[in-house]
Scaffold this motif. Structure first.
Motif, PDB file in Angstrom:
ATOM      1  N   THR A  82       0.828  -1.198   0.000  1.00  0.00           N
ATOM      2  CA  THR A  82       0.000   0.000   0.000  1.00  0.00           C
ATOM      3  C   THR A  82       0.863   1.248   0.000  1.00  0.00           C
ATOM      4  O   THR A  82       0.635   2.192  -0.753  1.00  0.00           O
ATOM      5  CB  THR A  82      -0.922   0.017   1.228  1.00  0.00           C
ATOM      6  N   LEU A  83       1.885   1.249   0.843  1.00  0.00           N
ATOM      7  CA  LEU A  83       2.718   2.427   0.983  1.00  0.00           C
ATOM      8  C   LEU A  83       3.574   2.653  -0.257  1.00  0.00           C
ATOM      9  O   LEU A  83       3.788   3.790  -0.682  1.00  0.00           O
ATOM     10  CB  LEU A  83       3.612   2.288   2.210  1.00  0.00           C
ATOM     11  N   ASP A  84       4.048   1.575  -0.851  1.00  0.00           N
ATOM     12  CA  ASP A  84       4.966   1.700  -1.987  1.00  0.00           C
ATOM     13  C   ASP A  84       4.263   2.010  -3.299  1.00  0.00           C
ATOM     14  O   ASP A  84       4.772   2.761  -4.124  1.00  0.00           O
ATOM     15  CB  ASP A  84       5.774   0.405  -2.142  1.00  0.00           C
ATOM     16  N   LYS A  85       3.093   1.427  -3.500  1.00  0.00           N
ATOM     17  CA  LYS A  85       2.431   1.530  -4.801  1.00  0.00           C
ATOM     18  C   LYS A  85       1.063   2.205  -4.754  1.00  0.00           C
ATOM     19  O   LYS A  85       0.440   2.405  -5.789  1.00  0.00           O
ATOM     20  CB  LYS A  85       2.280   0.134  -5.415  1.00  0.00           C
ATOM     21  N   GLY A  86       0.604   2.532  -3.550  1.00  0.00           N
ATOM     22  CA  GLY A  86      -0.708   3.165  -3.450  1.00  0.00           C
ATOM     23  C   GLY A  86      -1.844   2.240  -3.824  1.00  0.00           C
ATOM     24  O   GLY A  86      -2.851   2.659  -4.383  1.00  0.00           O
ATOM     25  N   LEU A  87      -1.708   0.946  -3.520  1.00  0.00           N
ATOM     26  CA  LEU A  87      -2.701  -0.047  -3.881  1.00  0.00           C
ATOM     27  C   LEU A  87      -3.347  -0.653  -2.637  1.00  0.00           C
ATOM     28  O   LEU A  87      -2.731  -0.731  -1.575  1.00  0.00           O
ATOM     29  CB  LEU A  87      -2.067  -1.165  -4.706  1.00  0.00           C
ATOM     30  N   GLY A  88      -4.581  -1.096  -2.787  1.00  0.00           N
ATOM     31  CA  GLY A  88      -5.223  -1.839  -1.724  1.00  0.00           C
ATOM     32  C   GLY A  88      -4.586  -3.210  -1.588  1.00  0.00           C
ATOM     33  O   GLY A  88      -4.021  -3.750  -2.542  1.00  0.00           O
ATOM     34  N   VAL A  89      -4.656  -3.765  -0.399  1.00  0.00           N
ATOM     35  CA  VAL A  89      -4.023  -5.059  -0.117  1.00  0.00           C
ATOM     36  C   VAL A  89      -5.077  -6.071   0.325  1.00  0.00           C
ATOM     37  O   VAL A  89      -5.864  -5.802   1.237  1.00  0.00           O
ATOM     38  CB  VAL A  89      -2.952  -4.919   0.980  1.00  0.00           C
ATOM     39  N   ASP A 103     -11.428 -12.963   5.196  1.00  0.00           N
ATOM     40  CA  ASP A 103     -10.577 -12.367   4.167  1.00  0.00           C
ATOM     41  C   ASP A 103     -10.984 -10.903   4.025  1.00  0.00           C
ATOM     42  O   ASP A 103     -12.168 -10.568   4.050  1.00  0.00           O
ATOM     43  CB  ASP A 103     -10.623 -13.124   2.845  1.00  0.00           C
ATOM     44  N   ILE A 104     -10.000 -10.035   3.913  1.00  0.00           N
ATOM     45  CA  ILE A 104     -10.222  -8.599   4.037  1.00  0.00           C
ATOM     46  C   ILE A 104      -9.471  -7.830   2.956  1.00  0.00           C
ATOM     47  O   ILE A 104      -8.563  -8.363   2.320  1.00  0.00           O
ATOM     48  CB  ILE A 104      -9.757  -8.086   5.421  1.00  0.00           C
ATOM     49  N   PHE A 105      -9.883  -6.594   2.759  1.00  0.00           N
ATOM     50  CA  PHE A 105      -9.140  -5.641   1.949  1.00  0.00           C
ATOM     51  C   PHE A 105      -8.761  -4.468   2.840  1.00  0.00           C
ATOM     52  O   PHE A 105      -9.565  -4.012   3.658  1.00  0.00           O
ATOM     53  CB  PHE A 105      -9.968  -5.136   0.760  1.00  0.00           C
ATOM     54  N   VAL A 106      -7.530  -3.980   2.693  1.00  0.00           N
ATOM     55  CA  VAL A 106      -7.062  -2.822   3.455  1.00  0.00           C
ATOM     56  C   VAL A 106      -6.520  -1.776   2.495  1.00  0.00           C
ATOM     57  O   VAL A 106      -5.745  -2.095   1.588  1.00  0.00           O
ATOM     58  CB  VAL A 106      -5.965  -3.217   4.467  1.00  0.00           C
ATOM     59  N   TYR A 107      -6.947  -0.549   2.708  1.00  0.00           N
ATOM     60  CA  TYR A 107      -6.457   0.592   1.943  1.00  0.00           C
ATOM     61  C   TYR A 107      -5.836   1.564   2.942  1.00  0.00           C
ATOM     62  O   TYR A 107      -6.386   1.772   4.024  1.00  0.00           O
ATOM     63  CB  TYR A 107      -7.599   1.273   1.190  1.00  0.00           C
ATOM     64  N   GLY A 108      -4.694   2.149   2.609  1.00  0.00           N
ATOM     65  CA  GLY A 108      -4.006   2.955   3.608  1.00  0.00           C
ATOM     66  C   GLY A 108      -3.472   4.269   3.099  1.00  0.00           C
ATOM     67  O   GLY A 108      -3.144   4.411   1.915  1.00  0.00           O
ATOM     68  N   LEU A 109      -3.383   5.232   4.008  1.00  0.00           N
ATOM     69  CA  LEU A 109      -2.822   6.536   3.708  1.00  0.00           C
ATOM     70  C   LEU A 109      -1.602   6.762   4.588  1.00  0.00           C
ATOM     71  O   LEU A 109      -1.716   6.921   5.803  1.00  0.00           O
ATOM     72  CB  LEU A 109      -3.855   7.641   3.942  1.00  0.00           C
ATOM     73  N   LYS A 110      -0.432   6.741   3.975  1.00  0.00           N
ATOM     74  CA  LYS A 110       0.819   6.833   4.713  1.00  0.00           C
ATOM     75  C   LYS A 110       0.927   8.134   5.504  1.00  0.00           C
ATOM     76  O   LYS A 110       1.340   8.138   6.661  1.00  0.00           O
ATOM     77  CB  LYS A 110       2.002   6.723   3.742  1.00  0.00           C
ATOM     78  N   GLU A 111       0.539   9.239   4.878  1.00  0.00           N
ATOM     79  CA  GLU A 111       0.727  10.534   5.508  1.00  0.00           C
ATOM     80  C   GLU A 111      -0.071  10.672   6.800  1.00  0.00           C
ATOM     81  O   GLU A 111       0.410  11.230   7.786  1.00  0.00           O
ATOM     82  CB  GLU A 111       0.329  11.655   4.536  1.00  0.00           C
TER      83      GLU A 111
END
Length: 373
Positions: A82-89, A103-111
């Protein structure tokens, strides 16, 4: 005396009623199973676009200075992606035994050190309890309430999205965007993921926002063939591309390895709950694994349908249906590992009749070259 518990309803329920939907009980939720027919809605999604209410799915915000490490420890997927490519995991939350909690999806905002987790509706309460049981210092968990969500999928989905809301259709697949909202319950997310094998996006947010966007998409997409779709088509679409359904292919009694989903385990990421058990299972060898089969004669397999090889019983079908795209019966089943080779001949017990079948590689359905998606 048994006390019946009222079914929960989507915030979009009245809109579905006006559209003529038929409803079923799905994990304690009264949700649309179809509007016209499963076949019609399935083909609409494969050929144009379909829109699906997914408001029953749990929406969770996890934030704070320790959020990254906390989520990494809880799931098989690698949040660093997520942090490297801006993609959901995508990943699995596992018990120490390796069994899958969800089973899950995670989306993240590094900042902002904020992560958005989407969990299955039927396991929502269990998942939240697991998160809170394992929470560490520097982490805040917000189980969002009063929210809604939908998915729009199909070869024309991105064209319809582009005409309606800026920024999402242009994202690469699996990317996401927090469109607005500072407080957790006010956040509105657009995510380029889905559950059909087609292009599209999922939107999660406050009810009023989601309801307005659904109506706008339907208005803009009607001329391109966009149709509302129910759980029936959602199930046939996901099964054609081999996507697992929790409670069928994934359970606390089965591991990611047994489910033939080792790709969801990122071994290089470091430690996570269940890793030791999975490593031991991989080292010791699997006895059973999920396989895919298609019938070579007429018939429709269902969950619980028995499968055989050379007259020997091998296991039960976890998901089965008639594939509208392939015009044949297809299924997933747990069986001895030695059976899981493409071309292996099986027999499937459909209505007390042994119907011939063969093991195939996933996905069952592959999009033809030259399609818009």
């Amino acid at each position: 005396m048994t006390v019946s518990i009222p079914l929960r309803r989507s915030p979009l329920h009245e809109m579905h009623v006006r559209a003529g939907a038929k409803f079923i009980d799905f994990g304690g939720w009264e949700l649309p199973v179809q509007y016209t027919s499963i076949m019609d809605e399935h083909q609409a999604t494969r050929q144009a676009a379909g829109i699906f209410d997914i408001s029953h799915m749990g929406q969770v915000i996890i934030e704070g200075p320790g959020a990254f490490e906390f989520i990494q420890k809880l799931m098989t997927g690698d949040l660093q992606r997520t942090l490297d490519k801006g993609l959901g995991v995508y990943g699995h939350m596992c018990l120490p035994t390796g069994g899958v909690i969800d089973d899950i999806f995670v989306y993240g905002l590094k900042e902002s050190k904020r992560y958005f987790m989407v969990v299955n509706g039927a396991t929502h309460e269990k998942d939240i309890a697991w998160l809170r049981k394992n929470v560490t210092s520097g982490v805040t968990i917000s189980d969002l309430e009063g929210r809604a969500g939908f998915a729009i999928q199909g070869p024309k989905a991105l064209e319809i999205i582009e005409e309606t809301i800026a920024g999402i259709a242009e994202l690469p697949k699996f990317a996401f965007q927090q469109i607005r909202g500072g407080a957790p319950n006010d956040t509105f997310w657009g995510c380029r993921t889905g559950y059909t094998g087609e292009e599209g996006a999922e939107f999660f947010g406050p009810v009023r926002t989601i309801l307005t966007l659904w109506k706008q998409l339907m208005e803009n997409g009607h001329v391109l063939g966009l149709k509302p779709c129910g759980l029936g088509a959602r199930d046939t679409l996901r099964l054609e591309v081999g996507y697992p359904l929790y409670g069928h292919e994934l359970t606390e009694e089965r591991t990611s390895l047994e489910a033939n989903l080792e790709w969801a385990i990122k071994w290089q990421k470091g430690d996570f709950i269940g890793r030791a058990a999975l490593e031991n299972q991989k080292k010791g060898g699997l006895k059973e694994q999920l396989l895919a089969y298609e019938l070579t004669d007429r018939g429709v397999p269902r969950q619980g349908t028995k499968i055989y090889k050379d007259g020997q019983f091998g296991g039960l079908t976890t998901s089965g249906t008639f594939s509208p795209s392939l015009q044949k019966g297809i299924g997933l089943a747990y069986a001895p590992l030695s059976w899981n080779n493409a071309g292996t001949i099986l027999e499937v017990d459909v209505h007390n009749k042994r119907v011939p079948a063969k093991v195939v590689a996933l996905p069952f359905y592959k999009k033809q070259k030259g399609t818009l998606s």
